[in-house]
Design a protein around this motif. Sequence first.
Motif, PDB file in Angstrom:
ATOM      1  N   THR A   1      72.804  35.813   7.667  1.00 36.17           N
ATOM      2  CA  THR A   1      72.958  34.342   7.979  1.00 36.17           C
ATOM      3  C   THR A   1      73.627  34.412   9.264  1.00 36.17           C
ATOM      4  O   THR A   1      74.533  34.770   9.508  1.00 36.17           O
ATOM      5  CB  THR A   1      73.578  33.538   6.869  1.00 36.17           C
ATOM      6  OG1 THR A   1      72.847  33.359   5.528  1.00 36.17           O
ATOM      7  CG2 THR A   1      73.912  31.918   7.448  1.00 36.17           C
ATOM      8  N   TRP A   2      73.177  33.422  10.148  1.00 35.08           N
ATOM      9  CA  TRP A   2      73.796  33.523  11.406  1.00 35.08           C
ATOM     10  C   TRP A   2      74.815  32.025  11.539  1.00 35.08           C
ATOM     11  O   TRP A   2      74.122  31.170  11.094  1.00 35.08           O
ATOM     12  CB  TRP A   2      72.705  33.526  12.735  1.00 35.08           C
ATOM     13  CG  TRP A   2      72.267  34.516  13.102  1.00 35.08           C
ATOM     14  CD1 TRP A   2      70.984  35.174  12.676  1.00 35.08           C
ATOM     15  CD2 TRP A   2      72.982  35.426  13.920  1.00 35.08           C
ATOM     16  NE1 TRP A   2      70.900  36.650  13.196  1.00 35.08           N
ATOM     17  CE2 TRP A   2      71.904  36.739  13.855  1.00 35.08           C
ATOM     18  CE3 TRP A   2      74.051  35.851  14.558  1.00 35.08           C
ATOM     19  CZ2 TRP A   2      72.335  37.746  14.817  1.00 35.08           C
ATOM     20  CZ3 TRP A   2      74.291  36.759  15.197  1.00 35.08           C
ATOM     21  CH2 TRP A   2      73.429  37.830  15.660  1.00 35.08           C
ATOM     22  N   TYR A   3      75.921  32.192  11.815  1.00 37.18           N
ATOM     23  CA  TYR A   3      76.803  31.261  11.918  1.00 37.18           C
ATOM     24  C   TYR A   3      77.075  31.032  13.321  1.00 37.18           C
ATOM     25  O   TYR A   3      77.244  31.961  14.359  1.00 37.18           O
ATOM     26  CB  TYR A   3      77.988  31.441  11.223  1.00 37.18           C
ATOM     27  CG  TYR A   3      77.807  31.647   9.751  1.00 37.18           C
ATOM     28  CD1 TYR A   3      77.867  30.343   8.881  1.00 37.18           C
ATOM     29  CD2 TYR A   3      77.598  32.695   9.153  1.00 37.18           C
ATOM     30  CE1 TYR A   3      77.622  30.602   7.551  1.00 37.18           C
ATOM     31  CE2 TYR A   3      77.435  32.810   7.579  1.00 37.18           C
ATOM     32  CZ  TYR A   3      77.332  31.845   7.031  1.00 37.18           C
ATOM     33  OH  TYR A   3      77.079  31.888   5.546  1.00 37.18           O
ATOM     34  N   TYR A   4      77.613  29.864  13.848  1.00 44.49           N
ATOM     35  CA  TYR A   4      77.593  29.411  15.191  1.00 44.49           C
ATOM     36  C   TYR A   4      79.082  28.503  15.266  1.00 44.49           C
ATOM     37  O   TYR A   4      79.532  27.822  14.296  1.00 44.49           O
ATOM     38  CB  TYR A   4      76.822  28.660  15.794  1.00 44.49           C
ATOM     39  CG  TYR A   4      75.141  29.198  15.525  1.00 44.49           C
ATOM     40  CD1 TYR A   4      74.809  30.255  16.614  1.00 44.49           C
ATOM     41  CD2 TYR A   4      74.416  28.685  14.489  1.00 44.49           C
ATOM     42  CE1 TYR A   4      73.485  30.649  16.240  1.00 44.49           C
ATOM     43  CE2 TYR A   4      73.321  29.624  14.319  1.00 44.49           C
ATOM     44  CZ  TYR A   4      72.875  30.413  15.031  1.00 44.49           C
ATOM     45  OH  TYR A   4      71.606  30.954  14.931  1.00 44.49           O
ATOM     46  N   THR A   5      79.612  28.869  16.411  1.00 46.56           N
ATOM     47  CA  THR A   5      81.003  27.961  16.486  1.00 46.56           C
ATOM     48  C   THR A   5      80.685  27.476  17.980  1.00 46.56           C
ATOM     49  O   THR A   5      80.221  28.134  19.035  1.00 46.56           O
ATOM     50  CB  THR A   5      82.263  28.613  16.611  1.00 46.56           C
ATOM     51  OG1 THR A   5      83.421  27.812  16.493  1.00 46.56           O
ATOM     52  CG2 THR A   5      82.399  29.784  17.313  1.00 46.56           C
TER      53      THR A   5
ATOM     54  N   TRP B   1      82.968  27.751  11.834  1.00 53.65           N
ATOM     55  CA  TRP B   1      81.577  28.347  11.876  1.00 53.65           C
ATOM     56  C   TRP B   1      80.670  27.351  11.158  1.00 53.65           C
ATOM     57  O   TRP B   1      81.095  26.776  10.037  1.00 53.65           O
ATOM     58  CB  TRP B   1      81.656  29.685  11.159  1.00 53.65           C
ATOM     59  CG  TRP B   1      82.312  30.777  11.501  1.00 53.65           C
ATOM     60  CD1 TRP B   1      83.619  31.319  11.309  1.00 53.65           C
ATOM     61  CD2 TRP B   1      81.792  31.425  12.989  1.00 53.65           C
ATOM     62  NE1 TRP B   1      83.856  32.149  12.423  1.00 53.65           N
ATOM     63  CE2 TRP B   1      82.996  32.121  13.465  1.00 53.65           C
ATOM     64  CE3 TRP B   1      81.021  31.325  13.797  1.00 53.65           C
ATOM     65  CZ2 TRP B   1      82.875  33.090  14.576  1.00 53.65           C
ATOM     66  CZ3 TRP B   1      80.896  32.393  14.965  1.00 53.65           C
ATOM     67  CH2 TRP B   1      81.732  32.974  15.373  1.00 53.65           C
ATOM     68  N   CYS B   2      79.357  27.163  11.722  1.00 49.31           N
ATOM     69  CA  CYS B   2      78.411  26.275  11.118  1.00 49.31           C
ATOM     70  C   CYS B   2      76.971  26.950  11.243  1.00 49.31           C
ATOM     71  O   CYS B   2      76.808  27.570  12.114  1.00 49.31           O
ATOM     72  CB  CYS B   2      78.443  24.895  11.920  1.00 49.31           C
ATOM     73  SG  CYS B   2      79.792  24.252  12.258  1.00 49.31           S
ATOM     74  N   VAL B   3      75.996  26.537  10.236  1.00 45.80           N
ATOM     75  CA  VAL B   3      74.892  27.148  10.352  1.00 45.80           C
ATOM     76  C   VAL B   3      74.151  26.117  11.031  1.00 45.80           C
ATOM     77  O   VAL B   3      74.788  25.058  11.439  1.00 45.80           O
ATOM     78  CB  VAL B   3      74.139  27.119   8.951  1.00 45.80           C
ATOM     79  CG1 VAL B   3      74.799  28.200   8.320  1.00 45.80           C
ATOM     80  CG2 VAL B   3      74.255  25.711   8.081  1.00 45.80           C
TER      81      VAL B   3
ATOM     82  N   CYS C   1      80.710  21.082  14.373  1.00 45.12           N
ATOM     83  CA  CYS C   1      79.916  21.916  14.692  1.00 45.12           C
ATOM     84  C   CYS C   1      79.183  21.696  16.122  1.00 45.12           C
ATOM     85  O   CYS C   1      79.455  20.754  16.558  1.00 45.12           O
ATOM     86  CB  CYS C   1      78.788  21.964  13.678  1.00 45.12           C
ATOM     87  SG  CYS C   1      79.218  22.215  12.153  1.00 45.12           S
TER      88      CYS C   1
ATOM     89  N   LYS D   1      78.301  34.602  14.646  1.00 49.81           N
ATOM     90  CA  LYS D   1      78.706  35.428  13.402  1.00 49.81           C
ATOM     91  C   LYS D   1      77.283  35.819  12.796  1.00 49.81           C
ATOM     92  O   LYS D   1      76.845  34.680  12.231  1.00 49.81           O
ATOM     93  CB  LYS D   1      79.785  34.721  12.622  1.00 49.81           C
ATOM     94  CG  LYS D   1      80.310  35.661  11.641  1.00 49.81           C
ATOM     95  CD  LYS D   1      81.517  35.280  10.844  1.00 49.81           C
ATOM     96  CE  LYS D   1      81.342  34.115  10.021  1.00 49.81           C
ATOM     97  NZ  LYS D   1      82.404  33.849   9.319  1.00 49.81           N
TER      98      LYS D   1
END
Length: 245
Positions: free
Chosen positions: A72-76, A94-96, A105, A116
């Motif tokens: 899973t990729w998470y983003y900030t 962190w958010c999907v 997000c 991440k």
Amino acid sequence: VYTLSWANFAESFSIAAPTIIDVLPYNGDATATNAERSPASNFAGSLTLSQAPTTTWMDGSVPSAAEASMGTWYYTSDNPSSINSNPDQNTSNWCVASNFGSGGCPNSFANVTALKFVSNYALEKDGQPRQGMKALLTLQASNNNPGNRYTNRFVFDTPSLPANQFLRSNGETVYVANYSLGDYLFSDNNHNQKFDPSIDKPAPDGVIVNLYKADGSLVASTTTGLQKPGRYLFNLLASGDYYVE
């Protein structure tokens, strides 16, 4: 496009499913927490993530439809200078991607400052098909200048490492193409269109040389003698047609 890759080269054991953090290049990343860059990024304009990364095994394959995804990729969108790249110490929001635009997000991929990846798979022993992974990050640079640079590196962590230990990738730097234009000014005393040391003389220091684009717009000015007698030089030029006066 940056390619991030990580693999297990141990012949006797696998490595527990890893976590990757990559803070995208930003001005001031020489002091990025646990992922400092050298040379540091230095650019005008913006650098944005274009889309979700593509993640595969090292050979380009992916799990079958019956298996779990790669991870899973998470983003900030946190300020990049505040992001700790050590996964054990990171406290970023962190958010999907499906949550973009809500609850702190990022609004879109263009607002992402770091990523991440949490893997669903251990890394198999060296020589096995699933010993490593790679991810492709597509970034868009806008309104930059010739000679600008972007340096990226990521951090790798896994429960297989001792507590408080993590690994950092090498830094990879991309430069915006730039060009130089220069020549030698002299008095052609014998009018043969070449410099004869015993006859011709270099232009004195301080002669102004102007650089123009083909459309007549002034790009820059310099003077002879700053490099060597009679010499002039213009650096960090974009591609195109120019002339000097």
